[in-house]
Design a protein around this motif. Structure first.
Motif, mmCIF file in Angstrom:
data_model
loop_
_atom_site.group_PDB
_atom_site.id
_atom_site.type_symbol
_atom_site.label_atom_id
_atom_site.label_comp_id
_atom_site.label_asym_id
_atom_site.label_seq_id
_atom_site.Cartn_x
_atom_site.Cartn_y
_atom_site.Cartn_z
ATOM 1 N N ARG A 221 0.847 -1.181 0.000
ATOM 2 C CA ARG A 221 0.000 0.000 0.000
ATOM 3 C C ARG A 221 0.890 1.241 0.000
ATOM 4 O O ARG A 221 2.046 1.192 0.446
ATOM 5 C CB ARG A 221 -0.902 0.015 1.238
ATOM 6 N N PRO A 222 0.364 2.395 -0.486
ATOM 7 C CA PRO A 222 1.177 3.617 -0.513
ATOM 8 C C PRO A 222 1.656 4.024 0.880
ATOM 9 O O PRO A 222 0.948 3.852 1.881
ATOM 10 C CB PRO A 222 0.212 4.662 -1.086
ATOM 11 N N GLY B 165 1.904 5.288 -5.907
ATOM 12 C CA GLY B 165 1.069 6.166 -5.089
ATOM 13 C C GLY B 165 1.759 6.612 -3.816
ATOM 14 O O GLY B 165 1.249 7.478 -3.094
ATOM 15 N N SER B 166 2.930 6.032 -3.531
ATOM 16 C CA SER B 166 3.717 6.464 -2.378
ATOM 17 C C SER B 166 4.339 7.826 -2.671
ATOM 18 O O SER B 166 4.497 8.214 -3.831
ATOM 19 C CB SER B 166 4.816 5.451 -2.063
ATOM 20 N N SER C 257 7.653 11.728 -9.720
ATOM 21 C CA SER C 257 6.939 12.892 -10.251
ATOM 22 C C SER C 257 6.792 13.947 -9.167
ATOM 23 O O SER C 257 6.193 13.680 -8.111
ATOM 24 C CB SER C 257 5.549 12.482 -10.749
ATOM 25 N N LEU C 258 7.357 15.137 -9.406
ATOM 26 C CA LEU C 258 7.247 16.207 -8.429
ATOM 27 C C LEU C 258 5.795 16.673 -8.325
ATOM 28 O O LEU C 258 5.119 16.884 -9.325
ATOM 29 C CB LEU C 258 8.139 17.383 -8.819
ATOM 30 N N ARG D 184 6.000 11.942 -6.041
ATOM 31 C CA ARG D 184 5.123 10.769 -6.058
ATOM 32 C C ARG D 184 5.726 9.647 -6.904
ATOM 33 O O ARG D 184 6.281 9.902 -7.976
ATOM 34 C CB ARG D 184 3.751 11.158 -6.623
ATOM 35 N N ARG D 185 5.578 8.437 -6.407
ATOM 36 C CA ARG D 185 5.962 7.266 -7.221
ATOM 37 C C ARG D 185 4.757 6.823 -8.035
ATOM 38 O O ARG D 185 3.705 6.525 -7.483
ATOM 39 C CB ARG D 185 6.442 6.103 -6.343
ATOM 40 N N GLU D 186 4.905 6.838 -9.339
ATOM 41 C CA GLU D 186 3.790 6.471 -10.227
ATOM 42 C C GLU D 186 3.682 4.967 -10.384
ATOM 43 O O GLU D 186 4.627 4.226 -10.165
ATOM 44 C CB GLU D 186 3.991 7.121 -11.610
#
Length: 268
Positions: free
Chosen positions: A152-153, A185-186, A232-233, A266-268
């Protein structure tokens, strides 16, 4: 020399400044020794805005944690967490959802001892003593694995710590070590001392840190962005600390007073 308090382990050095205890002093805390206060006072004579910067850094931490809670994240790893003070991660997160899981990680024995004492009765919060520069070891800790579900994130917090990691220690690889272990989502949260607004006085203050328990490496906005390469910033990107989603338009933007950058990725 201060007397060793009953809560302090034998490996606590009360004769050399600790960055965790000095930071606690900047925030108005009481978990510090005379050597830490003397060191901090020397820094403050050179950079009177240091206390303001420390408070602004804590405010950024609160804003970032609230943002992550608002988008549904319910577990956090706070790396280099320091000595617990008012408005810490678990307090902010639990104000949104009391079941949010928080793991504090710090190598400093005072920060670890205080965290254990304060959090002893909180089943949703854990503290481990570990070196954030060793992601594999930190992430393998059984207490951390018990709290954090990596399917999970998760919010990974590196607030005001990466400027204590030298270029030779490859900070981008350290960040990647944590990011790669998390689910899509993390998010990673970073604040970092900047070269912007550097003055002769601030250079002297940085020299003082070389004589304490850690050196400080300032980095540019481009270099800080490079630490989260591959992620992703989140808007507004890498900005001056108080300009990351400020709660008030009156927040100071003085680089000289607060030469600190902030970013959430963010990690996509």
């Amino acid at each position: 020399m201060d007397r060793r308090p009953t809560w302090a382990p034998e490996d606590v050095d009360v004769e050399r400044p600790s960055i965790a205890r000095v930071y606690d002093y900047y925030l108005g805390g009481s978990h510090n020794f005379a050597v830490d206060r003397a060191f901090a006072d020397r820094v403050l004579r050179l950079m009177p805005g240091t206390t303001t910067a420390a408070q602004a850094n804590r405010a950024f931490l609160r804003r970032a944690v609230r943002h992550l809670c608002e988008i549904g994240i319910r577990q956090f790893i706070d790396l280099g967490s320091g000595i617990p003070t008012a408005g810490n991660v678990h307090e902010v997160a639990h104000s949104v959802d009391p079941t949010t899981k928080v793991v504090y990680v710090d190598i400093d024995p005072v920060a670890y001892a205080h965290s254990r004492a304060i959090l002893a009765d909180d089943p949703h919060t854990t503290v481990i003593r570990a070196d954030l520069r060793q992601p594999a070891e930190v992430l393998a800790d059984p207490q951390l694995r018990e709290q954090i579900d990596f399917d999970r994130p998760v919010g990974v917090l590196l607030v005001s710590v990466l400027h204590f990691v030298s270029n030779e220690e490859r900070p981008a690889d350290i960040v990647a070590g944590y990011a790669s272990a998390t689910a899509p989502g993390s998010h990673l949260v970073i604040s970092h001392a900047s070269v912007e607004g550097t003055t002769e006085a601030s250079s002297e203050a940085l020299d003082l840190y070389k004589r304490s328990s850690a050196n400080v490496v300032t980095r540019t906005a481009k270099e800080v962005a490079g630490l989260v390469s591959g992620l992703s910033l989140v808007d507004p990107g890498v900005v001056q600390l108080t300009q990351w989603r400020p709660e008030s338009p009156d927040e100071t933007t003085s680089w000289e007073e607060i030469p600190v950058l902030a970013a959430v990725a963010r990690r996509e």
